[in-house]
Enzyme design. Structure first.
Site, short mmCIF file in Angstrom:
data_model
loop_
_atom_site.label_atom_id
_atom_site.label_comp_id
_atom_site.label_asym_id
_atom_site.label_seq_id
_atom_site.Cartn_x
_atom_site.Cartn_y
_atom_site.Cartn_z
N HIS A 281 0.83 -1.21 0.00
CA HIS A 281 0.00 0.00 0.00
C HIS A 281 0.86 1.25 0.00
O HIS A 281 0.49 2.28 -0.54
CB HIS A 281 -0.93 -0.02 1.21
CG HIS A 281 -2.14 -0.88 0.97
ND1 HIS A 281 -2.64 -1.73 1.90
CD2 HIS A 281 -2.93 -1.00 -0.12
CE1 HIS A 281 -3.70 -2.36 1.40
NE2 HIS A 281 -3.88 -1.93 0.17
N ARG B 210 -10.20 -6.60 -10.53
CA ARG B 210 -9.86 -7.90 -9.93
C ARG B 210 -10.38 -7.88 -8.49
O ARG B 210 -9.71 -7.34 -7.60
CB ARG B 210 -8.35 -8.09 -9.90
CG ARG B 210 -7.68 -8.27 -11.25
CD ARG B 210 -6.18 -8.44 -11.03
NE ARG B 210 -5.50 -8.99 -12.18
CZ ARG B 210 -4.77 -8.26 -13.03
NH1 ARG B 210 -4.64 -6.95 -12.85
NH2 ARG B 210 -4.17 -8.85 -14.04
N ARG C 41 -14.85 -8.48 -12.42
CA ARG C 41 -14.58 -9.91 -12.55
C ARG C 41 -14.91 -10.59 -11.22
O ARG C 41 -14.52 -10.10 -10.16
CB ARG C 41 -13.10 -10.15 -12.89
CG ARG C 41 -12.80 -11.63 -13.11
CD ARG C 41 -11.39 -11.84 -13.58
NE ARG C 41 -10.42 -11.65 -12.52
CZ ARG C 41 -9.12 -11.76 -12.70
NH1 ARG C 41 -8.62 -12.03 -13.89
NH2 ARG C 41 -8.28 -11.58 -11.69
N GLU D 33 -8.67 -17.33 -20.91
CA GLU D 33 -7.32 -17.44 -20.36
C GLU D 33 -6.87 -18.89 -20.22
O GLU D 33 -5.76 -19.17 -19.83
CB GLU D 33 -7.23 -16.71 -19.01
CG GLU D 33 -8.23 -17.14 -17.97
CD GLU D 33 -8.18 -16.29 -16.70
OE1 GLU D 33 -7.17 -15.62 -16.46
OE2 GLU D 33 -9.16 -16.32 -15.94
N ASN E 228 -2.13 -13.10 -19.42
CA ASN E 228 -1.19 -13.51 -18.37
C ASN E 228 -1.28 -15.01 -18.14
O ASN E 228 -0.28 -15.72 -18.06
CB ASN E 228 -1.49 -12.79 -17.04
CG ASN E 228 -1.48 -11.29 -17.21
OD1 ASN E 228 -0.95 -10.78 -18.18
ND2 ASN E 228 -2.07 -10.58 -16.27
N ASP E 229 -2.51 -15.50 -18.02
CA ASP E 229 -2.70 -16.94 -17.83
C ASP E 229 -2.70 -17.70 -19.15
O ASP E 229 -2.20 -18.82 -19.21
CB ASP E 229 -4.01 -17.20 -17.07
CG ASP E 229 -3.82 -17.05 -15.57
OD1 ASP E 229 -2.79 -17.53 -15.06
OD2 ASP E 229 -4.68 -16.44 -14.93
N ARG F 265 4.01 -18.45 -14.87
CA ARG F 265 4.18 -17.00 -15.08
C ARG F 265 5.03 -16.31 -14.01
O ARG F 265 5.43 -15.17 -14.18
CB ARG F 265 2.82 -16.32 -15.23
CG ARG F 265 1.95 -16.33 -14.00
CD ARG F 265 0.53 -15.93 -14.35
NE ARG F 265 0.15 -14.64 -13.80
CZ ARG F 265 -1.09 -14.17 -13.75
NH1 ARG F 265 -2.08 -14.86 -14.26
NH2 ARG F 265 -1.35 -13.00 -13.23
N CYS G 141 -7.34 -8.02 -21.55
CA CYS G 141 -7.03 -7.35 -20.28
C CYS G 141 -5.75 -7.88 -19.65
O CYS G 141 -5.40 -7.50 -18.55
CB CYS G 141 -8.19 -7.47 -19.31
SG CYS G 141 -8.52 -9.17 -18.82
C1 PEP Z 1 -4.86 -12.77 -17.04
O1 PEP Z 1 -4.73 -13.94 -16.69
O2 PEP Z 1 -4.40 -12.30 -18.11
C2 PEP Z 1 -5.56 -11.80 -16.19
C3 PEP Z 1 -5.82 -10.58 -16.60
O3 PEP Z 1 -5.91 -12.21 -14.94
P1 PEP Z 1 -4.92 -12.32 -13.69
O4 PEP Z 1 -3.64 -11.59 -14.05
O5 PEP Z 1 -5.64 -11.69 -12.57
O6 PEP Z 1 -4.74 -13.79 -13.56
MG MG Z 2 -5.88 -14.78 -15.07
#
Ligand code: PEP
Ligand code: MG
Length: 590
Positions: free
Chosen positions: A198, A305, A341, A440, A463-464, A474, A511
């Protein structure tokens, strides 16, 4: 960790707030709170000892309230973080356990508190998730303020510092950070903390350069030492040579120029030279980040998120708590849309109270929608809160970790049940709320045509998607070289999803972090992705490159990209074709 070059010392940490500053160090100590003696308390004095602890808690809480009340206007939205700390004072793990330890072990309050904190720290120590580590920091900050009251140590009065300095501390709590006066403090350097602390969030809002997680800054740096803080790369330089000073002064002015240029235009639409408007939105984890989405020119929130609200406390939040937060966010963002989400816990975002399941492969385990479908009460509480908030603006609902059609159907069924019960109770909500799924998991991407029949939009979570499609963890440094957004396999998967979008009414968003890197934008545009969401700070640079691109050219270029067989080949082609455009937007400087 540091390497020395003659007298100049380079300390490596984590850049949590970008920018560069040069100045004199000001060490902030926390005398008295680290050295604590243990002594036994007689049976008859136990109640007095507990009283002493309770009054220390009360004093610490009152002091925090004073800080909240005097929080300057610009930081009002962060009062939320301090409010969270206020709640932690009475948390069972802290308050209850300390009293229990005093009673059971008949020890002094300081010792009991120290023991409780070290137990919590070791409980969380094995977790690699940066966000959870940040929450342990919050726990420690709260306990330190109690400890200060117990031992009678003076708290750090950051507001009273009257010279232009760079703060150097083992750790600085969000409450202390919020007292920083911008005209006095140039930057911030701490031994502890990281990207999601924070303190880092507040430093970013204050726009002061900050580096955290340096391990030994307070042991190496002395009061009045000249230091350079580079919040972009996470480096702190002690005893800089004249040459280093000149270099960093230049870097500082280049960075300031870059920021000025990039943010000056951030409120202009992301429109290509041939007139296509892209939606460029922000991702948030905490409600207070809404302001930075607006400040950086975001067209809405493409990903909220929500799991972090669950991670920052020690029990499930209530429907009203969730509703209040969602309503706050949508009220600030309206008329811009907000995509909420649903809970994506487990995996690397473990919530200790949510399950006692030990999973060997949590990332492939009971996470996201899988967890929610197994725990309908938790899921429905959140769905009710989201639907109730949808009466206050344009909310979209997004289900994470979808891997098959059955999950979409089951999630929609629960949503319909919740909507039915709200209707019966006469509680208003948006009956036409758009429903989407994260793409994802590779199976969802492959089955995009089937999924498209069930939902209003897709949001590609790269990302996933990259992690699962390439079988590359990752967060594992050993295989980071294989984590390639522009791997041809990933480009083909995205193309497939984008094509389904073109041939149906389904809107396609992206995203994942891939959307935030200007290097990827020509290809995404060429594939037909026109809705992007990213960390707010990246919005200006992405908008800027979009304004320099042309859709027809990008489409032609992407046809060539699709013939490439390796990420290296793709990258070479990007730089051959768009290198000068990237250079023009100052990509190298960012
Ligand atoms: C993703 O997986 O790309 C995503 C946006 O979700 P997170 O990074 O929260 O897993
Ligand atoms: Mg994800």
């Amino acid at each position: 960790m540091f390497d020395t070059n003659e007298m100049e010392i380079h300390l490596h940490g984590i850049g949590v707030s970008p920018g560069i500053c040069i100045g004199k160090a000001y060490l902030v100590g926390k005398e008295g709170v680290d050295i604590v003696d243990k002594y036994l308390i007689g049976k008859d004095d136990l109640q007095n000892e507990i009283k002493r602890f309770k009054s220390a808690v009360k004093n610490a809480k009152d002091k925090l309230q004073e800080i909240i009340d005097s929080t300057p206007e610009g930081l009002r939205e962060h009062a939320y973080i301090l409010e969270t700390h206020k709640v932690m004072f009475k948390d069972k793990m802290l308050y209850g356990k300390t009293i229990e330890t005093i009673e059971k072990e008949r020890v002094n309050a300081e010792w009991a508190l120290k023991k409780v904190v070290s137990n919590v720290k070791s409980m969380f120590n094995n977790m690699t998730d940066a966000y959870l580590q940040g929450r342990v920091d919050d726990f420690v900050h709260v306990s330190e303020s109690i400890m200060q009251n117990l031992v009678g140590a003076k708290s750090v009065d950051i507001a009273a510092i009257d010279k232009r300095v760079i703060l150097v501390a083992t750790d600085i709590s969000p409450a202390e950070t919020s007292q920083i006066q911008l005209e006095k403090i140039k930057g911030l350097v701490t031994d502890l903390g990281g990207k999601t602390s924070h303190t880092g969030i507040i430093a970013r809002t204050l726009e002061i350069p900050a580096v955290q997680g340096l391990d030994n800054a307070t042991r190496t740096i002395k009061n009045d030492d000249i230091i350079v803080v580079d919040g972009n790369s996470g480096i702190v330089i002690l005893h800089p040579t004249d040459q280093t000073l000149i270099e960093f002064e230049e870097r500082q002015s280049r960075y300031e120029e870059y920021k000025a240029v990039i943010t000056r235009d951030s409120h202009l639409p992301a429109e290509t030279t041939d007139g296509f408007k892209l939606e460029v939105m922000g991702n948030i984890e905490l409600p207070e980040e809404v302001v930075s989405v607006i400040n950086y020119g975001g067209d809405g929130i493409g990903l909220f998120r929500t799991e972090f609200q669950y991670l920052s406390q020690f029990n499930f939040p209530s429907e009203d708590e969730l509703f209040d937060q969602y309503k706050d966010v949508i009220e600030v963002m309206t008329p811009r849309p907000v995509t909420i989400r649903t809970l994506d816990i487990s995996g690397e975002k473990a919530v200790s109270y949510a399950t006692d399941l030990e999973e060997k492969n949590p990332v492939l385990g009971l996470r996201g929608i899988r967890y929610c479908l197994k725990n309908p009460e938790v899921f429905k509480t959140q769905l009710r809160a989201i639907l109730r908030a949808s009466a206050f603006g344009k909310i979209r609902i997004l289900f994470p970790m979808i891997s098959c059609q059955d999950e979409v159907l089951a999630a929609k069924k629960m949503l319909a049940e919740v909507a039915g019960s709200l209707e019966k109770e006469g509680i208003p909500f948006d009956e036409n709320i758009e429903i989407g799924i994260m793409i994802e998991v590779p199976s969802a991407a492959i089955m995009a045509d089937v999924m498209a029949k069930e939902v209003d939009f897709f949001s590609i979570g790269t990302n996933d998607l990259i992690q699962y499609a390439l079988a590359v963890d990752r967060v594992n440094k050993q295989v980071a070289h294989l984590y390639q957004p522009l791997n041809p396999a990933i480009i083909r998967l995205i193309k497939h999803v984008a094509d389904v979008g073109k041939n149906s009414d389904v809107k396609v968003f992206m995203c994942g972090e891939m959307a935030s890197d200007p290097v990827n934008i020509p290809i995404l545009l060429g594939l037909g992705i026109k809705r992007l969401s990213m960390n707010p700070q990246s919005i200006p640079a992405v908008k800027k490159i979009v304004r320099a691109l042309n859709v027809e050219d990008a489409k032609r270029f992407t046809k060539d990209v699709l013939k490439e067989t390796s990420e290296t080949g793709v990258l070479e082609l990007v730089f051959q074709t768009y290198g000068s455009t990237l250079f023009d937007i100052g990509y190298a400087e960012s």
